[in-house]
Design an enzyme around this catalytic site. Sequence first.
Site, PDB file in Angstrom:
ATOM      1  N   GLU A 133       5.201  -5.125  -4.391  1.00  0.00           N
ATOM      2  CA  GLU A 133       5.426  -6.595  -4.034  1.00  0.00           C
ATOM      3  C   GLU A 133       6.580  -6.902  -3.167  1.00  0.00           C
ATOM      4  O   GLU A 133       6.346  -7.278  -1.925  1.00  0.00           O
ATOM      5  CB  GLU A 133       5.394  -7.591  -5.174  1.00  0.00           C
ATOM      6  N   ILE A 134       7.791  -5.821  -3.398  1.00  0.00           N
ATOM      7  CA  ILE A 134       8.971  -6.331  -2.637  1.00  0.00           C
ATOM      8  C   ILE A 134       8.755  -5.734  -1.056  1.00  0.00           C
ATOM      9  O   ILE A 134       9.309  -6.508  -0.108  1.00  0.00           O
ATOM     10  CB  ILE A 134      10.133  -5.540  -3.167  1.00  0.00           C
TER      11      ILE A 134
END
Length: 257
Positions: A133-134
């Site tokens: 996600e990052i």
Amino acid sequence: MKNTYLKLEITDRVALVTIDRPEKKNALSPEVLAEVEAVFTALDADPDVHVVVFTGGEHFFSAGFDLNFIRTIEKNSNEDFTALFHRAYRAVLFCGQPVIAAVGGPAIAGGFDLTMMCDIRYASERAKFGQREIALSLTPILDPLWRIIGLGRAKEVALTGRIYGAAEAEQMGYVSRVFPEGKLVASVMAIAKSMAAYDRQCLRETKELSNALLNQDLGGAMKTQEWLFRTYIGAPDNHRRIDALLESLRKKASSPD
């Protein structure tokens, strides 16, 4: 209810739930997530199911959210999808029966999150895990991840976006055991069927206990465990199982070597 993307088989009190969207590497579209929510909600109430195995098969678990769909979402209209995938996560996490993840291949981002919602995780040698996600400017799920592998390691997983192999996932305590490629589902089903022979309510309350204790101090946790133990010890099923064990030990002791 007829499912399009999830296959459900129930044998010997074990429900095998398989994500079946191979052309998209089991990517999590809204339709897939809606089926996850519906299937696990129904299994929770099924008196004939003692244990659930959740898998994507021998080749992958899930590559994560369907990015083609995610790209269509606007910031001012993201509430429905955000609520949907969290309902799906909660349906797995709070399913009353123990849920075992059998991870045959990549479990990335949203797919990784689904394995995080399970109580036990087993993997094949070809499995890979990662919170990506990052890398997409999204915040990842940190709880219950930190409860499983500790806060320091959870921060590393979340902030680096790194992909971990099965052996490293086992080493950090995220995966309980790694099986040879192609042997995963059968091996996990054998474990699940052995578990499913236990008392259904005892399995459910042991799972509930494991979650409840995290929010109690040590003294309160000890009292909770004492109270729950007292509701089972001396009960008819407890006596029956003790009698069966003693009988098997007697037979073993009297048989020639």
